[in-house]
Enzyme design. Sequence first.
Site, PDB file in Angstrom:
ATOM      1  CB  CYS A 284       5.282  -7.573   0.832  1.00  0.00           C
ATOM      2  SG  CYS A 284       5.749  -9.040   1.780  1.00  0.00           S
ATOM      3  CB  ALA A 285       7.324  -4.624  -4.091  1.00  0.00           C
ATOM      4  N   GLY A 286       4.030  -4.433  -3.675  1.00  0.00           N
ATOM      5  CA  GLY A 286       2.892  -3.710  -4.235  1.00  0.00           C
ATOM      6  C   GLY A 286       2.293  -2.703  -3.262  1.00  0.00           C
ATOM      7  N   PRO A 287       1.863  -1.537  -3.771  1.00  0.00           N
ATOM      8  CG  PRO A 287       0.649   0.481  -3.849  1.00  0.00           C
ATOM      9  CD  PRO A 287       1.103  -0.599  -2.895  1.00  0.00           C
ATOM     10  N   GLY A 289       5.244   2.160  -3.971  1.00  0.00           N
ATOM     11  CA  GLY A 289       5.706   3.460  -3.502  1.00  0.00           C
ATOM     12  C   GLY A 289       7.034   3.377  -2.770  1.00  0.00           C
ATOM     13  CG  ASP A 335       4.115 -17.359  -0.841  1.00  0.00           C
ATOM     14  OD1 ASP A 335       4.880 -16.833   0.003  1.00  0.00           O
ATOM     15  OD2 ASP A 335       3.041 -17.900  -0.538  1.00  0.00           O
ATOM     16  CB  CYS A 406      -0.041   0.419   6.932  1.00  0.00           C
ATOM     17  SG  CYS A 406      -0.871   2.026   6.987  1.00  0.00           S
TER      18      CYS A 406
END
Length: 480
Positions: A284-287, A289, A335, A406
């Site tokens: 789930c890489a976005g954005p 960092g 997905d 987070c």
Amino acid sequence: MSGQERRPHGGRRPQRSGANRGPARTVQPARAVAYGVLRAVTESDAYANLLLPASIAEAGLDQKDAALATELTYGTLRRQGTYDAIIADAAGRPVSEIDPAVLDALRLGAHQLLSTRVAGHAAVNESVNLVATAQGRGAAGFANAVLRRIGRDTPGAWQQRIESAARSDDERLSLRTAHPVWIIRALRRALAAEGREDELDALLAADNASPEVTLVALPGLAEPGEPRRPYAPTAFASPGGDPHRVVADAAGAVRVQDEGSQLVALALAAARPIAEGEQWLDLCAGPGGKTALLAAVAHESGAVLEANEVVPARAGLVRNALRAVPGDVTVHEEDGRALAASRPGAFDRILVDAPCTGLGALRRRPEARWRKSPADVADLVALQTELLTEAVSALAPGGIVAYVTCSPHLAETTGVVSEVLRDRDDLVELDARAILADVARSPLDLADDGSGRVQLWPHRHGTDAMFLALLQRTPEGESR
């Protein structure tokens, strides 16, 4: 007086084009930028931390005005719930009956009157000018009356007034600290799970403080500057001025990134020695960092990283974040559950930085506290559980998955991990506390509940409230 009769003075009925409008009024540029961002947050669910820097650059604000626009935007968003209670009292009506464009200007004015050193007349006049330009003279008169009413009493008097109407201690605390009641209760439960419920006031205060800008130096591509941050070996504080200029000068090898985000990515890389040719996945890489940091470590170590982001615009941000790192990183746009399910046993390390409520980054994304609700948690927990479950299936025997959020909300953290562990007998949980202790430059004050999981906190560590658990798939034929 009926709601129909009150609407022309700031209610929800929009002004007709040109109706009741006088000549355009001058608005100071920093306030215009702040108001524009507030409107985008309200109308389009924009993220202030992404939109504000672009808006400042587009307006060509100097350093002083940029600082003012930043304070006005974030300060207004942080204390929005408290300001809404005061505005409702001063206006004699619920904020739901006030036109959103007018309400955003009132919030901006209330922040200046109650929480800054801006002169009262300037706060009122500039806010009224915003309303007049956007909605016309009738709405401007309403805004003028409300703001002048607010300006007649001190901040302390207003706080006492709205708290006296609270129906519970938690509601009073909500009005005092500008956190919704449900978030206060979720944070209290998370701290209580560590035996540290007495830290709640410090946590709420940290959520309302402007965070220090932290930078990451991508390993092998840049060296950390000074002053160094205490924990992540890649982290250092912004030297002052515009951090984006530092990023631009480093051609992406230095980036803005919270120290907690750096720590959880580095913990996955350090969970065991890296073998040449390992296959890694940021699910789930976005954005982007954490992706960039993992890509730099992978490049140094001979591993191969793939990334995935389901939202095309965010996938574009991931590709942009990776431009400074040598080599090719494939970025999928699928997905995450489907991608992981299609690659059984393919990866040696997987990062699942799952979509979450974002309650751990309220100091950085203040609008999140007003955007989320308890109803969002159940849907997010279901998604988080499915992502982690499929990620485990995509692990090779002996492979490791880092589950990260987070958010300190117990349902999104220990609840998800415990559910996945209950359903699988081929997983063992690693001691993420010990692994992170080896990564960190100085000791971390972490609670020890026996699970080995890590919860970082803004008030204790100066980071976002990142959660980390490390799960390892046992070799074939073995079970825990």
